[in-house]
Design a protein around this motif. Structure first.
Motif, PDB file in Angstrom:
ATOM      1  N   LEU A 163      -6.288   4.772 -14.869  1.00 59.35           N
ATOM      2  CA  LEU A 163      -5.281   3.794 -15.287  1.00 59.35           C
ATOM      3  C   LEU A 163      -4.874   2.888 -14.128  1.00 59.35           C
ATOM      4  CD1 LEU A 163      -3.150   6.204 -17.477  1.00 59.35           C
ATOM      5  CD2 LEU A 163      -4.498   4.275 -18.312  1.00 59.35           C
ATOM      6  N   ILE A 164      -4.670   3.474 -12.962  1.00 58.91           N
ATOM      7  CA  ILE A 164      -4.302   2.678 -11.786  1.00 58.91           C
ATOM      8  C   ILE A 164      -5.416   1.706 -11.438  1.00 58.91           C
ATOM      9  CG2 ILE A 164      -3.885   2.781  -9.292  1.00 58.91           C
ATOM     10  CD1 ILE A 164      -2.227   5.324  -9.823  1.00 58.91           C
ATOM     11  N   SER A 165      -6.642   2.165 -11.518  1.00 55.79           N
ATOM     12  CA  SER A 165      -7.784   1.302 -11.215  1.00 55.79           C
ATOM     13  C   SER A 165      -7.854   0.113 -12.180  1.00 55.79           C
ATOM     14  CB  SER A 165      -9.073   2.112 -11.276  1.00 55.79           C
ATOM     15  OG  SER A 165     -10.181   1.288 -11.060  1.00 55.79           O
TER      16      SER A 165
ATOM     17  N   GLU B 228      -4.919  -2.298 -11.468  1.00 54.24           N
ATOM     18  CA  GLU B 228      -4.717  -2.547 -10.046  1.00 54.24           C
ATOM     19  C   GLU B 228      -4.184  -3.953  -9.753  1.00 54.24           C
ATOM     20  OE1 GLU B 228      -7.128  -1.363  -6.078  1.00 54.24           O
ATOM     21  OE2 GLU B 228      -8.273  -2.444  -7.613  1.00 54.24           O
ATOM     22  N   ASN B 229      -4.828  -4.976 -10.274  1.00 48.87           N
ATOM     23  CA  ASN B 229      -4.379  -6.346  -9.991  1.00 48.87           C
ATOM     24  C   ASN B 229      -2.960  -6.589 -10.481  1.00 48.87           C
ATOM     25  OD1 ASN B 229      -6.764  -7.048  -8.731  1.00 48.87           O
ATOM     26  ND2 ASN B 229      -7.697  -7.844 -10.603  1.00 48.87           N
ATOM     27  N   GLU B 230      -2.667  -6.128 -11.699  1.00 49.14           N
ATOM     28  CA  GLU B 230      -1.320  -6.302 -12.238  1.00 49.14           C
ATOM     29  C   GLU B 230      -0.285  -5.536 -11.415  1.00 49.14           C
ATOM     30  OE1 GLU B 230      -3.998  -5.575 -14.024  1.00 49.14           O
ATOM     31  OE2 GLU B 230      -4.093  -6.900 -15.771  1.00 49.14           O
ATOM     32  N   LEU B 231      -0.644  -4.327 -10.989  1.00 49.62           N
ATOM     33  CA  LEU B 231       0.271  -3.543 -10.163  1.00 49.62           C
ATOM     34  C   LEU B 231       0.589  -4.260  -8.856  1.00 49.62           C
ATOM     35  CD1 LEU B 231      -1.116   0.079 -10.642  1.00 49.62           C
ATOM     36  CD2 LEU B 231       1.118  -0.760 -11.361  1.00 49.62           C
ATOM     37  N   TYR B 232      -0.448  -4.784  -8.200  1.00 50.43           N
ATOM     38  CA  TYR B 232      -0.220  -5.504  -6.950  1.00 50.43           C
ATOM     39  C   TYR B 232       0.670  -6.725  -7.164  1.00 50.43           C
ATOM     40  CZ  TYR B 232      -3.631  -2.671  -4.411  1.00 50.43           C
ATOM     41  OH  TYR B 232      -4.295  -1.641  -3.806  1.00 50.43           O
ATOM     42  N   GLN B 233       0.454  -7.441  -8.254  1.00 46.46           N
ATOM     43  CA  GLN B 233       1.273  -8.619  -8.541  1.00 46.46           C
ATOM     44  C   GLN B 233       2.733  -8.237  -8.779  1.00 46.46           C
ATOM     45  OE1 GLN B 233      -0.660 -10.534 -11.835  1.00 46.46           O
ATOM     46  NE2 GLN B 233      -2.257 -11.440 -10.555  1.00 46.46           N
TER      47      GLN B 233
ATOM     48  N   LEU C 166       3.200  10.224  -9.813  1.00 51.90           N
ATOM     49  CA  LEU C 166       2.371  10.685 -10.928  1.00 51.90           C
ATOM     50  C   LEU C 166       2.011  12.158 -10.767  1.00 51.90           C
ATOM     51  CD1 LEU C 166       0.088   7.570 -11.428  1.00 51.90           C
ATOM     52  CD2 LEU C 166       1.889   8.398 -12.972  1.00 51.90           C
ATOM     53  N   LYS C 167       1.773  12.567  -9.543  1.00 48.87           N
ATOM     54  CA  LYS C 167       1.493  13.983  -9.273  1.00 48.87           C
ATOM     55  C   LYS C 167       2.706  14.839  -9.649  1.00 48.87           C
ATOM     56  CE  LYS C 167      -0.479  16.841  -5.626  1.00 48.87           C
ATOM     57  NZ  LYS C 167      -0.920  16.854  -4.234  1.00 48.87           N
ATOM     58  N   GLN C 168       3.891  14.378  -9.294  1.00 51.52           N
ATOM     59  CA  GLN C 168       5.115  15.100  -9.644  1.00 51.52           C
ATOM     60  C   GLN C 168       5.334  15.105 -11.156  1.00 51.52           C
ATOM     61  OE1 GLN C 168       8.411  13.561  -7.362  1.00 51.52           O
ATOM     62  NE2 GLN C 168       7.413  14.017  -5.411  1.00 51.52           N
ATOM     63  N   LEU C 169       5.013  13.994 -11.814  1.00 51.68           N
ATOM     64  CA  LEU C 169       5.130  13.915 -13.264  1.00 51.68           C
ATOM     65  C   LEU C 169       4.262  14.968 -13.934  1.00 51.68           C
ATOM     66  CD1 LEU C 169       5.966  12.351 -15.915  1.00 51.68           C
ATOM     67  CD2 LEU C 169       3.846  11.087 -15.593  1.00 51.68           C
ATOM     68  N   SER C 170       3.077  15.185 -13.401  1.00 49.26           N
ATOM     69  CA  SER C 170       2.162  16.150 -14.004  1.00 49.26           C
ATOM     70  C   SER C 170       2.674  17.588 -13.885  1.00 49.26           C
ATOM     71  CB  SER C 170       0.770  16.029 -13.389  1.00 49.26           C
ATOM     72  OG  SER C 170       0.751  16.503 -12.063  1.00 49.26           O
ATOM     73  N   GLN C 171       3.682  17.814 -13.077  1.00 50.54           N
ATOM     74  CA  GLN C 171       4.266  19.145 -12.931  1.00 50.54           C
ATOM     75  C   GLN C 171       5.438  19.384 -13.885  1.00 50.54           C
ATOM     76  OE1 GLN C 171       2.610  21.355 -11.020  1.00 50.54           O
ATOM     77  NE2 GLN C 171       1.235  19.611 -10.772  1.00 50.54           N
TER      78      GLN C 171
ATOM     79  N   GLN D 135       0.827  -1.207   0.000  1.00 49.28           N
ATOM     80  CA  GLN D 135       0.000   0.000   0.000  1.00 49.28           C
ATOM     81  C   GLN D 135       0.864   1.260   0.000  1.00 49.28           C
ATOM     82  OE1 GLN D 135      -2.756  -1.491  -1.110  1.00 49.28           O
ATOM     83  NE2 GLN D 135      -3.859   0.053   0.014  1.00 49.28           N
ATOM     84  N   SER D 136       1.989   1.208   0.683  1.00 46.01           N
ATOM     85  CA  SER D 136       2.914   2.327   0.708  1.00 46.01           C
ATOM     86  C   SER D 136       3.496   2.591  -0.690  1.00 46.01           C
ATOM     87  CB  SER D 136       4.040   2.048   1.701  1.00 46.01           C
ATOM     88  OG  SER D 136       5.037   3.023   1.626  1.00 46.01           O
ATOM     89  N   VAL D 137       3.802   1.530  -1.415  1.00 44.60           N
ATOM     90  CA  VAL D 137       4.318   1.674  -2.776  1.00 44.60           C
ATOM     91  C   VAL D 137       3.249   2.284  -3.685  1.00 44.60           C
ATOM     92  CG1 VAL D 137       5.162   0.420  -4.809  1.00 44.60           C
ATOM     93  CG2 VAL D 137       6.033  -0.157  -2.546  1.00 44.60           C
ATOM     94  N   ILE D 138       2.010   1.849  -3.549  1.00 43.34           N
ATOM     95  CA  ILE D 138       0.910   2.413  -4.337  1.00 43.34           C
ATOM     96  C   ILE D 138       0.750   3.903  -4.017  1.00 43.34           C
ATOM     97  CG2 ILE D 138      -1.608   2.407  -4.661  1.00 43.34           C
ATOM     98  CD1 ILE D 138      -0.297   0.141  -6.151  1.00 43.34           C
TER      99      ILE D 138
END
Length: 140
Positions: free
Chosen positions: A114-116, A119-124, A24-29, A14-17
């Motif tokens: 995109l994260i939603s 999600e499953n692939e990211l967790y894996q 992503l927020k920093q990327l948008s800047q 959860q910390s990594v997520i």
């Protein structure tokens, strides 16, 4: 003890997520990189529509940042489409929500969308990278 270890592992995932959201927020800047990313999102999503007139929703900050450049962004990405820029009522960090004029077909290329979807692939992937040597592969 195993239950506590599983809880600690889940907290780390959860910390990594959470860190991903911040990255992503920093990327948008980062204007140049972010504009190129938005162009890619727009190009990919617009190809999925038969209609030539689309509405592209961005968050309020991005609307202010890119309104003056919008015609050039569309020209560079999808010259065969007419894309109207709109400030979204939805609250999202970045990315695009592309829809047809009737609002019946949508492609959610916002960061949260995109994260939603992934999600499953990211967790894996996160689990495999963090705990590959610490535990046999299993679901958390």
């Amino acid at each position: 003890m195993l239950a506590e270890l599983d809880q600690l592992r889940w907290a780390l995932v959860q910390s990594v997520i959470s860190d991903l959201h911040e990255q992503l927020k920093q990327l948008s800047q980062q204007d140049k990189v972010y504009i190129n990313l938005l162009k890619q999102y727009l190009k990919y999503a617009a190809q999925l529509f038969e209609e030539s007139e689309l509405v592209v929703e961005v968050n309020a900050d991005d609307y202010e940042r890119f309104a003056s450049q919008w015609e050039q962004i569309v020209k560079d990405s999808v010259p065969d489409k007419r894309c109207t820029l709109s400030a979204s009522r939805d609250n999202f960090t970045g990315g695009l929500l592309i829809r047809n004029q009737a609002d019946r077909i949508r492609v959610n290329n916002t960061f949260e969308g995109l994260i939603s979807r992934l999600e499953n692939e990211l967790y894996q992937i996160i689990t495999a990278q963090l705990f590959a040597s610490a535990m046999p592969t299993r679901n958390l």
